[in-house]
Every structure is written in C-alpha cells, then in structure tokens.
Scaffold this motif. Structure first.
Motif, PDB file in Angstrom:
ATOM      1  N   ILE A 175       5.190   1.643   1.473  1.00 42.95           N
ATOM      2  CA  ILE A 175       4.885   2.495   2.616  1.00 42.95           C
ATOM      3  C   ILE A 175       4.588   1.615   3.819  1.00 42.95           C
ATOM      4  O   ILE A 175       3.639   0.826   3.805  1.00 42.95           O
ATOM      5  CB  ILE A 175       3.684   3.410   2.306  1.00 42.95           C
ATOM      6  CG1 ILE A 175       3.948   4.210   1.024  1.00 42.95           C
ATOM      7  CG2 ILE A 175       3.398   4.338   3.471  1.00 42.95           C
ATOM      8  CD1 ILE A 175       2.741   4.967   0.519  1.00 42.95           C
ATOM      9  N   ALA A 176       5.397   1.737   4.863  1.00 36.94           N
ATOM     10  CA  ALA A 176       5.193   0.942   6.071  1.00 36.94           C
ATOM     11  C   ALA A 176       3.930   1.400   6.789  1.00 36.94           C
ATOM     12  O   ALA A 176       3.554   2.574   6.739  1.00 36.94           O
ATOM     13  CB  ALA A 176       6.408   1.066   6.985  1.00 36.94           C
ATOM     14  N   THR A 177       3.288   0.470   7.462  1.00 34.77           N
ATOM     15  CA  THR A 177       2.093   0.796   8.221  1.00 34.77           C
ATOM     16  C   THR A 177       1.939  -0.222   9.339  1.00 34.77           C
ATOM     17  O   THR A 177       2.821  -1.050   9.572  1.00 34.77           O
ATOM     18  CB  THR A 177       0.851   0.812   7.304  1.00 34.77           C
ATOM     19  OG1 THR A 177      -0.275   1.257   8.056  1.00 34.77           O
ATOM     20  CG2 THR A 177       0.574  -0.561   6.722  1.00 34.77           C
ATOM     21  N   SER A 178       0.826  -0.158  10.055  1.00 36.23           N
ATOM     22  CA  SER A 178       0.544  -1.130  11.101  1.00 36.23           C
ATOM     23  C   SER A 178      -0.567  -2.068  10.639  1.00 36.23           C
ATOM     24  O   SER A 178      -1.426  -1.688   9.836  1.00 36.23           O
ATOM     25  CB  SER A 178       0.116  -0.421  12.397  1.00 36.23           C
ATOM     26  OG  SER A 178      -1.144   0.208  12.219  1.00 36.23           O
ATOM     27  N   GLN A 179      -0.546  -3.279  11.160  1.00 33.92           N
ATOM     28  CA  GLN A 179      -1.606  -4.217  10.823  1.00 33.92           C
ATOM     29  C   GLN A 179      -2.953  -3.702  11.319  1.00 33.92           C
ATOM     30  O   GLN A 179      -3.980  -3.921  10.675  1.00 33.92           O
ATOM     31  CB  GLN A 179      -1.291  -5.591  11.420  1.00 33.92           C
ATOM     32  CG  GLN A 179      -0.080  -6.261  10.797  1.00 33.92           C
ATOM     33  CD  GLN A 179       0.252  -7.586  11.439  1.00 33.92           C
ATOM     34  OE1 GLN A 179      -0.045  -7.802  12.611  1.00 33.92           O
ATOM     35  NE2 GLN A 179       0.879  -8.472  10.675  1.00 33.92           N
ATOM     36  N   GLN A 180      -2.934  -2.978  12.448  1.00 36.21           N
ATOM     37  CA  GLN A 180      -4.187  -2.470  13.002  1.00 36.21           C
ATOM     38  C   GLN A 180      -4.812  -1.427  12.085  1.00 36.21           C
ATOM     39  O   GLN A 180      -6.028  -1.407  11.891  1.00 36.21           O
ATOM     40  CB  GLN A 180      -3.947  -1.865  14.386  1.00 36.21           C
ATOM     41  CG  GLN A 180      -5.229  -1.493  15.126  1.00 36.21           C
ATOM     42  CD  GLN A 180      -6.100  -2.703  15.404  1.00 36.21           C
ATOM     43  OE1 GLN A 180      -5.627  -3.717  15.899  1.00 36.21           O
ATOM     44  NE2 GLN A 180      -7.384  -2.606  15.050  1.00 36.21           N
ATOM     45  N   LEU A 181      -3.990  -0.550  11.498  1.00 40.66           N
ATOM     46  CA  LEU A 181      -4.527   0.474  10.605  1.00 40.66           C
ATOM     47  C   LEU A 181      -5.203  -0.167   9.401  1.00 40.66           C
ATOM     48  O   LEU A 181      -6.280   0.261   8.973  1.00 40.66           O
ATOM     49  CB  LEU A 181      -3.414   1.428  10.160  1.00 40.66           C
ATOM     50  CG  LEU A 181      -3.843   2.712   9.435  1.00 40.66           C
ATOM     51  CD1 LEU A 181      -2.799   3.813   9.645  1.00 40.66           C
ATOM     52  CD2 LEU A 181      -4.063   2.501   7.948  1.00 40.66           C
ATOM     53  N   LEU A 182      -4.586  -1.216   8.868  1.00 47.38           N
ATOM     54  CA  LEU A 182      -5.194  -1.907   7.719  1.00 47.38           C
ATOM     55  C   LEU A 182      -6.452  -2.653   8.147  1.00 47.38           C
ATOM     56  O   LEU A 182      -7.436  -2.700   7.406  1.00 47.38           O
ATOM     57  CB  LEU A 182      -4.187  -2.864   7.086  1.00 47.38           C
ATOM     58  CG  LEU A 182      -2.925  -2.229   6.486  1.00 47.38           C
ATOM     59  CD1 LEU A 182      -2.077  -3.298   5.804  1.00 47.38           C
ATOM     60  CD2 LEU A 182      -3.274  -1.131   5.497  1.00 47.38           C
ATOM     61  N   ALA A 183      -6.424  -3.253   9.331  1.00 46.61           N
ATOM     62  CA  ALA A 183      -7.588  -3.994   9.806  1.00 46.61           C
ATOM     63  C   ALA A 183      -8.779  -3.062  10.031  1.00 46.61           C
ATOM     64  O   ALA A 183      -9.935  -3.455   9.838  1.00 46.61           O
ATOM     65  CB  ALA A 183      -7.248  -4.739  11.092  1.00 46.61           C
ATOM     66  N   ASP A 184      -8.514  -1.821  10.455  1.00 44.55           N
ATOM     67  CA  ASP A 184      -9.586  -0.864  10.717  1.00 44.55           C
ATOM     68  C   ASP A 184     -10.123  -0.212   9.452  1.00 44.55           C
ATOM     69  O   ASP A 184     -11.148   0.478   9.506  1.00 44.55           O
ATOM     70  CB  ASP A 184      -9.081   0.229  11.672  1.00 44.55           C
ATOM     71  CG  ASP A 184      -8.810  -0.305  13.072  1.00 44.55           C
ATOM     72  OD1 ASP A 184      -9.318  -1.399  13.383  1.00 44.55           O
ATOM     73  OD2 ASP A 184      -8.078   0.362  13.826  1.00 44.55           O
ATOM     74  N   GLU A 185      -9.435  -0.394   8.342  1.00 43.27           N
ATOM     75  CA  GLU A 185      -9.866   0.232   7.096  1.00 43.27           C
ATOM     76  C   GLU A 185     -11.115  -0.476   6.567  1.00 43.27           C
ATOM     77  O   GLU A 185     -11.108  -1.678   6.303  1.00 43.27           O
ATOM     78  CB  GLU A 185      -8.738   0.176   6.059  1.00 43.27           C
ATOM     79  CG  GLU A 185      -9.073   0.798   4.719  1.00 43.27           C
ATOM     80  CD  GLU A 185      -9.409   2.283   4.843  1.00 43.27           C
ATOM     81  OE1 GLU A 185     -10.228   2.739   4.027  1.00 43.27           O
ATOM     82  OE2 GLU A 185      -8.872   2.955   5.732  1.00 43.27           O
ATOM     83  N   GLU A 186     -12.196   0.259   6.421  1.00 42.04           N
ATOM     84  CA  GLU A 186     -13.474  -0.328   6.029  1.00 42.04           C
ATOM     85  C   GLU A 186     -13.577  -0.569   4.534  1.00 42.04           C
ATOM     86  O   GLU A 186     -14.282  -1.480   4.093  1.00 42.04           O
ATOM     87  CB  GLU A 186     -14.621   0.568   6.490  1.00 42.04           C
ATOM     88  CG  GLU A 186     -14.703   0.723   8.013  1.00 42.04           C
ATOM     89  CD  GLU A 186     -15.833   1.640   8.424  1.00 42.04           C
ATOM     90  OE1 GLU A 186     -16.474   2.231   7.517  1.00 42.04           O
ATOM     91  OE2 GLU A 186     -16.096   1.757   9.649  1.00 42.04           O
ATOM     92  N   ARG A 187     -12.891   0.239   3.740  1.00 43.14           N
ATOM     93  CA  ARG A 187     -12.989   0.112   2.281  1.00 43.14           C
ATOM     94  C   ARG A 187     -11.942  -0.856   1.752  1.00 43.14           C
ATOM     95  O   ARG A 187     -10.851  -0.985   2.315  1.00 43.14           O
ATOM     96  CB  ARG A 187     -12.802   1.472   1.614  1.00 43.14           C
ATOM     97  CG  ARG A 187     -13.889   2.470   1.917  1.00 43.14           C
ATOM     98  CD  ARG A 187     -13.615   3.791   1.226  1.00 43.14           C
ATOM     99  NE  ARG A 187     -13.467   3.630  -0.222  1.00 43.14           N
ATOM    100  CZ  ARG A 187     -13.153   4.632  -1.043  1.00 43.14           C
ATOM    101  NH1 ARG A 187     -12.936   5.839  -0.555  1.00 43.14           N
ATOM    102  NH2 ARG A 187     -13.049   4.412  -2.338  1.00 43.14           N
ATOM    103  N   ASN A 188     -12.276  -1.531   0.686  1.00 43.55           N
ATOM    104  CA  ASN A 188     -11.314  -2.371  -0.017  1.00 43.55           C
ATOM    105  C   ASN A 188     -10.489  -1.466  -0.926  1.00 43.55           C
ATOM    106  O   ASN A 188     -10.985  -0.983  -1.942  1.00 43.55           O
ATOM    107  CB  ASN A 188     -12.022  -3.442  -0.831  1.00 43.55           C
ATOM    108  CG  ASN A 188     -11.031  -4.322  -1.597  1.00 43.55           C
ATOM    109  OD1 ASN A 188      -9.828  -4.246  -1.382  1.00 43.55           O
ATOM    110  ND2 ASN A 188     -11.544  -5.138  -2.495  1.00 43.55           N
TER     111      ASN A 188
END
Length: 256
Positions: A175-188
């Motif tokens: 699933i494609a996404t943005s680096q920013q969305l992953l960086a903003d994700e607080e949970r591991n």
C-alpha cells in the motif's frame, strides 16, 4: 487408462531443434507451465486445492495429467465453454487469464501450442498461433475506498514509502503512502494487527485491488459488548411494546 475425472494439460514446443518433453524442458518453462496449470485448476473460487490433486507427467510433449476433479463443477463448465474461443470472457477470470497468456505465448513462438484434453481423450481446448482466444468482456476497475485489516509486516522506504500488510489467507498487500503520514504516526505499527483505510481500484469481476494508497490508520475495532447489546434490545422492546402486530403491513399499504 486414466480415470474419467482427469484433465490433461499439454504444452508443445521446439527448443534448440528438439521437441519439448519430460526429458528435454527448460526449468523456467516447466515452472511456468506448472504454475499455469495450478492457477487454471484453482480458479477464483478455489474449489480445488492443487496441492491435493494427484498429477502425472506424460510422455511425448510436456503433459501434466490432473485427476480427482469430478466434484469441480465450475472447472468442467469452464472447460466446456472454452470450446468456443469467443466465450473466454464468460469463464472464471483466473482461468481466462491463463488462456490469454497461452494465446500470447503461442503468437510469439510459432512452435508453441497448448491443449487441454477432457474426460474422453478428446482435446477440448487448443491454443496456437492460429487460434483467437480473447476476453471480449473487459475487466471493469472502479475507484473505491475500503478498510483493510491485517498484520503490518514492513513499512517505510528511502524514496517511495509504502506499507506491507499480510491479510487473511497470507497474501501481502503493498500500500503506497507518504513519508509524512508514517512520520506522524505515533504508534509502532510494525508486526502488529492494524485497520487501514485505503483508496484503490477494485475489479468488479474478481474483487482484486490495485493501486492501493493509504489514507489513514484507523482506531482498533471495538470488541463485542453483549451486555450493551442486550440493553439496547431491552430498550427497543419497551419503546415498541405498544405497537400493534400489523402496524408494518398497514404502513406499507398506506392505510396507517
């Protein structure tokens, strides 16, 4: 003599001026043909598990004889349909995709041909450079938003970010996404179950998804609360307890 519930899949070709057969076949071609036969047997409905099907390698051309197929009703129906090349779009889409690959390969190589031989030993499917198997019913892809539930097994990317999710059945969706969305994700999220909202294109015939893009990670689905459900049922019963038994019929008739 082979059992009546047997289908024989045959590949004919010449490589280095020698006929392809059990004693002379490139490993890649053998693997490709075995994969095609397995996919054809399984189809989209997966009514057959190829791992459970007895097979035999025949002499002459490269032949795989699969038996124990008597209960596979849709398989036999599709094989019968393939006696008409224009009916390719009417059969199981996974099987149609196999025949389309065979047709393309036969047109690239004039020595290549394929046959599927039925119960009485009569070829019911012949694919060669002269045949014309085409899917006249094009696959329809529509834009959708869906929820995907599975185990996150990988995520990130130096240039293009994506998330790998293993869903039920073992398939891994990328699933494609943005680096920013992953960086903003607080949970591991790695190696943990997750519920993801995605945009994608869905095939109306097969249900397959392509061009998946992550929109968001969703909160975990709440568990089943039987006490809360029973409380709602009890409240609804009390609220509607005075309604006459025939109120719905009267409402539909316009007399209520």
């Amino acid at each position: 003599m082979e059992p009546a519930d047997t289908l024989r899949f045959a590949l004919h070709d010449r490589i280095h001026d020698a006929e392809v057969g059990p004693a002379h076949v490139p490993l890649a071609l053998l693997g490709e043909f075995q994969k095609d036969v397995s996919e054809f047997l399984r189809g989209s409905r997966k009514e057959i598990d190829p791992a459970e099907v007895p097979v035999a390698i025949g002499q002459g051309s490269l032949v795989i004889a699969a038996s124990g197929l008597l209960a596979a009703a849709s398989l036999w129906a599709d094989v019968a349909q393939l006696q008409n090349p224009s009916a390719l779009g009417l059969i199981d889409p996974k099987r149609a995709a196999v025949v389309e690959r065979w047709q393309a390969a036969a047109r690239r190589n004039p020595h290549r041909s394929y046959r599927v031989v039925g119960k009485d030993g009569t070829p019911v499917v012949r694919v060669s450079a002269e045949s014309d198997f085409r899917n006249q019913i094009e696959a329809i892809w529509v834009a959708v938003e869906k929820y995907v539930e599975g185990m996150v097994v990988d995520w990130g990317g130096a240039s293009k970010a994506n998330v790998h999710v293993r869903v039920q059945g073992g398939k891994v969706l990328i699933i494609a996404t943005s680096q920013q969305l992953l960086a903003d994700e607080e949970r591991n999220r790695l190696y943990r179950p997750a519920l993801l909202r995605v945009s994608a294109e869905e095939n109306l015939k097969t249900g397959d998804l392509r061009n998946l893009n992550l929109l968001s990670f969703e909160a975990d689905r709440p568990g089943w609360d039987e006490a809360a459900f029973n409380e709602l049922v009890q409240k609804g019963t009390q609220d509607w307890g005075d309604a006459p038994d025939n109120w719905l019929e009267e409402l539909r008739s316009g007399n209520g």
